[in-house]
Structures are given as structure tokens and as C-alpha cells.
Enzyme design. Structure first.
Site, PDB file in Angstrom:
ATOM      1  CG  ASP A 256      38.565  16.891  16.980  1.00  0.00           C
ATOM      2  OD1 ASP A 256      39.041  15.989  16.268  1.00  0.00           O
ATOM      3  OD2 ASP A 256      38.161  16.708  18.148  1.00  0.00           O
ATOM      4  CB  ALA A 257      33.966  14.861  15.269  1.00  0.00           C
TER       5      ALA A 257
ATOM      6  CG  ASP B 296      31.160  12.841   0.759  1.00  0.00           C
ATOM      7  OD1 ASP B 296      30.106  13.129   1.371  1.00  0.00           O
ATOM      8  OD2 ASP B 296      31.668  11.703   0.795  1.00  0.00           O
TER       9      ASP B 296
ATOM     10  CG  ASP C 247      34.588  17.413   6.828  1.00  0.00           C
ATOM     11  OD1 ASP C 247      34.150  16.321   6.458  1.00  0.00           O
ATOM     12  OD2 ASP C 247      35.774  17.774   6.634  1.00  0.00           O
TER      13      ASP C 247
ATOM     14  CG  HIS D  80      26.443   8.252   1.145  1.00  0.00           C
ATOM     15  ND1 HIS D  80      27.326   7.967   0.133  1.00  0.00           N
ATOM     16  CD2 HIS D  80      27.153   8.941   2.087  1.00  0.00           C
ATOM     17  CE1 HIS D  80      28.514   8.476   0.425  1.00  0.00           C
ATOM     18  NE2 HIS D  80      28.439   9.078   1.596  1.00  0.00           N
TER      19      HIS D  80
ATOM     20  CG  ASP E  42      30.037   9.597   6.188  1.00  0.00           C
ATOM     21  OD1 ASP E  42      30.619   8.504   6.113  1.00  0.00           O
ATOM     22  OD2 ASP E  42      29.835  10.336   5.207  1.00  0.00           O
TER      23      ASP E  42
ATOM     24  CD  GLN F 234      41.610  15.336   4.887  1.00  0.00           C
ATOM     25  OE1 GLN F 234      41.478  14.222   5.357  1.00  0.00           O
ATOM     26  NE2 GLN F 234      40.608  16.199   4.852  1.00  0.00           N
TER      27      GLN F 234
END
Length: 521
Positions: free
Chosen positions: A355-356, A301, A321, A277, A373, A247
Site C-alpha cells: 500500500d502506497a 502498467d 504497486d 505519461h 500515478d 480488484q
């Protein structure tokens, strides 16, 4: 006679090699236009479908027009390559400029027009080369087969080059200039080998050298200029920019407001991210008897971690992530690491770059708390993380008495999407509760809370023992109230009750639903 045959062999080989190289350029332009459209216009599946369809249509039109090209085959081929090189090379650079300076919708028209035009020019290449190869080849069948083989094999190489080299190493703008430069270089190469049969050789050569210089200059200065165009797409100055394998990462900052964008989509603003959050984390922890082992899907993040570290009872956190660059940025960039309070330095966290969905399929652990999230389901790869199958994997990894919280887009802007996510979670065998919170940089944002056990009134007696800036027990009660216009019992345009279906891998209903909901925002 021997000299003529040797010349013909060299010229034939030149045509075969040229065919393979220009086909590499053609496939790269094809996928590059799809990638640029996905980044600027969104909905990757739609943009790739349209650009590939238009490119192939253009190739068909070009092949049809090529029937009229029966003379001056080599000069025609040379100027076609010049045109592809110049138009294709400048394409993404100009696309960013059109997006920055012209009205909405113009960018899409520009992209689709360029795609059709370059596709048409690409369609002219192969028939002309085959015709020329037949003039100097041994037999029609052999010459045609060799040119076709070079073309098809080049297509595979082009796709691999774009995915593994050009896009991650050069980005969209510079890649276009590089590929356009190759087209012009091929034209100059063919010009040299056929120079004895080309009239006005110096004119062709001078034009090619001029185009080569323009595109070569674009490699060094085009991206910087395009970056200034891109800056106009963001409200605040860009302080960090990176194109990763997955990305584009943009970080902006203005008067203390730090904003993170992934592929052009806002992920957080430092002025109000705590509202989001705190709602994502604290009700989930408070509703769990023993929140010792936590799973975070997304959250690169580090802001979810910052809230989790307020609880001493937490023994370990697995954070999943996909993009290592996001976690690295959050760990090393001053503005982000200060915002997340150096959350990744805590030894209790283990980061998994995966990958989740794949992670959930392979994980053997069970978790007391699962925080989801992840970005909104605006493309195929993200949609699978909002499917029945994915939520079943979450349920199977949840300890009895544990809790899940899922960010679920805006119930105000995408009401049907939000409640479809909730319905899909319920279909996975989980009981749900619903929350929504006003986050000024995003608007009204929704969450789905889930447990194996019945969740009725689960928030009634919760208390928070940690420091928060926004959330407390009274505020939590208010977050459960949905206005009649965005409540679950919404109606269709015909006044009929909206009938919910689960979002599945086989039937990804959220994709069109999401696109329709956000088209005006």
C-alpha cells in the site's frame, strides 16, 4: 422412549448445524451484494452501507413476518432455503445481465431489491429454527442460546470465507451459485432428518433436487454467460480477464487500441496514453537538477517506467504497486509489454507490492523525483492517498531540489476536486504549479507539480533532451493555461468564491466532492 430421545437429539443437532451453515450463507450474500454493487455502481463505501442496511432491514421484516409461521415449521424452513438458494444464487448473474441490457439506474434498483428480499428471507430462518428447537429441546433458554451461538459464529466464518476464499478464487458470479447451492443442500439435509413428519415428502425432495441441479449448472456455465453480459459493458472485445485479491483486471483490444480497466475504470488506452505519461514524467525530470533516485507510486502498467528509461542519469527506481497481478500482466502480456517496451526488465527498477501510504510511512530513503500515478480518489482506501497526511509523507521523502508530479483527476469534469488536491498539497508545505492536457480517451486531465522551493515560472526555461511524441517546450507552456470556467477562482452556486479546505484522513471531503462531480459522466 430412548429411541424418541435419541431422535430428538439428532434433530436438535441438525437444527444447530443448519443454523450455523445458513448464517454463513447469509453473511456471504450480504457482503457479496456490497462487492457487486461496488464493482458495477462504484463508491464502495456507499454500496456496502446501502446493501448492509437493506439486508439488515430485510432481516427485521422477515423476523416480524415469522411470528405468523407457527405450523409446518420444517417445510417452511425448507422452502425458505430453496428461495434463498435460488434467488441469491442467480443474483449476481442476473445483476450483470440487468446492467448490460436494461437502462441506467435499473441495475441499482435490481440490486437493492434483491438485497432486501434475500435479507427478508434470511430473517425468517432463525426464528423458525428456534421455534422448532424449542419443541424438541431440553429447555427454551438452552435451545435458543445454542441456535443463536451457531448463527453468530457462522457469521464470522462466512465473512472470512468470502474475503479469503470465495471472492479471490471463484469471483462474484460463481460464488453466488456456490453459496446458493449450500442453502439448497442444507434444506435437503433437514428434509432427510425430518422426513417422517413431513407430508408430501417426494414433492419437497423433487423440487430441491431440481433447484440443486440449476445452481450446480450455474457454477460451470453461469460465469461464462455473465462474461458475455459484461462484454457489453466495454466498447471493445475483452482479451484478458482476472479477479485478483484486490480488484478485477480487464484488458480489451480492438484494431490496435489496447485498453486497461481496473474494477471497471479505464486506466489507459494505447492510442493516447503517451500524452498522459509524457506530461507526468518529463517536466518533473527536467525540473530536477540530478534525477538519480526516483519513486513511482502506482504505475504497475510500466508506462511511467518506459518514459523514465529515456534518461541515462537515473540510477534506481522504486515502484510501489499494491497488486502483483498488474505488474505480472504488464511484464508478460504481449500487448502491454510491447507498449511499455519491456520496462520491468531493466535492472534499475525494484518493485514493491505494498500500500502506497504504508510504504511512505516506513520508507527511510530520499528521492530526487516522485511520480504519483494512482487511481482517482473514488473510495476510502484511495482517498487516503490524496490527504494532507500523505502529501506530508511525500514532502518528507523528497530531496532538496527534487520534484513531485501528481495525477489529479480532471479539472474540467471535477474542477473543485482538482483544486482541492492542489490546495491540500500546498497545505503540506509544498509549492505547486498546475498542468492539464487533453487525453482523448479520458478528456481533459490535470496534474499538480510540487517542490519544496518556490515554483514560480519553473517551467519557463525547461527543455527536453529526450524523444517525445507529444510534449515539447512550447506545448508545456500551453498546458499551464486554464480557462476561466475551470480556473482556481471558481464560484459556488450562490456566486460566492469557493473556499478550499485540505482533504484529511479525519475529514475526507474529496469523497463526496468527487462523487458529485462525476455523477453525470
Amino acid at each position: 422412549m430412548k429411541t424418541i430421545n435419541e431422535l430428538g437429539i439428532r434433530q436438535s443437532k441438525t437444527i444447530y448445524w443448519a443454523s450455523g451453515i445458513v448464517s454463513i450463507c447469509g453473511i456471504i450474500f450480504e457482503v457479496l451484494f456490497g462487492a457487486a454493487g461496488s464493482y458495477i455502481l462504484g463508491d464502495g463505501v456507499k454500496q456496502y452501507t446501502l446493501t448492509i442496511s437493506l439486508f439488515l432491514t430485510g432481516m427485521g421484516i422477515g423476523a416480524s413476518i415469522s411470528e405468523r409461521v407457527t405450523k409446518n415449521l420444517i417445510p417452511s424452513f425448507i422452502w425458505i432455503e430453496y428461495a434463498i438458494g435460488l434467488i441469491g444464487g442467480l443474483s449476481t448473474f442476473l445483476f450483470f445481465g440487468v446492467t448490460a441490457f436494461l437502462p441506467d439506474g435499473t441495475d441499482a434498483i435490481f440490486l437493492y431489491t434483491i438485497t432486501l428480499l434475500v435479507g427478508g428471507l434470511t430473517g425468517l430462518e432463525l426464528p423458525i429454527l428456534i421455534r422448532k428447537a424449542n419443541e424438541i429441546g431440553v429447555t427454551l433458554r438452552k435451545s435458543t442460546a445454542r441456535v443463536l451461538f451457531s448463527d453468530y459464529a457462522g457469521g464470522l466464518i462466512g465473512g472470512l470465507l468470502f474475503v479469503f476464499l470465495l471472492r479471490p478464487e471463484f469471483g462474484l458470479v460463481k460464488s453466488a451459485f456456490v453459496v446458493g447451492l449450500i442453502n439448497v443442500a442444507v434444506a435437503l439435509w433437514v428434509l432427510f432428518y425430518f422426513r417422517k413428519e413431513i407430508k408430501r415428502f417426494r414433492l419437497h425432495l423433487t423440487a430441491g433436487i431440481g433447484f440443486f441441479i440449476i445452481l450446480f449448472s450455474g457454477i460451470f456455465w453461469g460465469e461464462e454467460m455473465a462474461f458475455s453480459f459484461e462484454q457489453r459493458l466495454y466498447r471493445d472485445p475483452i482479451v484478458y480477464h482476472e479477479q485478483t485479491d484486490y480488484q478485477q483486471i480487464i484488458l480489451t483490444k480492438e484494431q490496435g487500441d489496447v485498453r486497461l480497466f481496473l474494477d471497471g475504470q479505464l486506466q489507459m488506452s494505447s492510442t493516447d496514453e503517451y500524452r498522459y505519461h509524457e506530461t507526468l514524467v518529463h517536466p518533473t525530470i527536467a525540473a530536477t537538477d540530478s534525477p538519480e533516485k526516483v519513486l513511482v507510486l502506482g504505475g504497475g502498467d510500466g508506462l511511467v517506467l518506459r518514459e523514465l528509461w529515456k534518461y541515462d542519469d537515473i540510477e534506481s527506481v522504486d515502484l510501489v504497486d499494491l497488486d502483483p497481478a498488474v505488474v505480472d500482466l504488464a511484464s508478460t502480456h504481449y500487448d502491454l509489454s510491447r507498449l511499455n517496451e519491456n520496462a520491468f526488465e531493466d535492472e534499475r527498477v525494484t518493485v514493491h507490492h505494498a500500500d502506497a501510504f504504508s510504504f511512505m510511512e516506513s520508507v527511510d530513503d530520499f528521492y530526487d523525483v516522485i511520480i504519483v500515478d494512482l487511481p482517482d480518489p473514488n473510495n476510502e482506501s484511495l482517498n487516503k492517498l490524496y490527504t494532507l497526511q500523505f502529501y506530508q509523507l511525500l514532502r518528507n521523502a523528497l530531496e532538496p531540489g527534487g520534484a513531485i508530479m501528481i495525477q489529479s483527476t480532471s479539472p474540467t469534469f471535477a474542477t473543485e476536486v482538482y483544486w482541492t488536491i492542489d490546495h491540500t498539497v500546498q497545505e503540506a508545505g509544498l509549492s505547486t504549479e498546475n498542468l492539464h492536457v487533453d487525453v482523448p480517451s479520458f478528456g481533459d486531465w490535470g496534474f499538480v507539480f510540487a517542490q519544496r522551493e518556490e515554483t514560480d515560472d519553473v517551467f519557463e526555461e525547461l527543455s527536453f533532451d529526450v524523444e517525445t511524441r507529444f510534449l515539447d517546450e512550447d506545448v508545456l507552456q500551453g498546458l499551464q493555461v486554464f480557462g476561466k470556467d475551470i480556473d482556481r477562482e471558481i464560484e459556488t452556486q450562490n456566486g460566492e468564491p469557493f473556499e478550499y479546505e485540505p482533504n484529511t484522513l479525519i475529514n475526507p471531503i474529496l469523497l463526496q466532492m468527487y462523487e458529485k462531480a462525476w455523477v453525470n459522466y
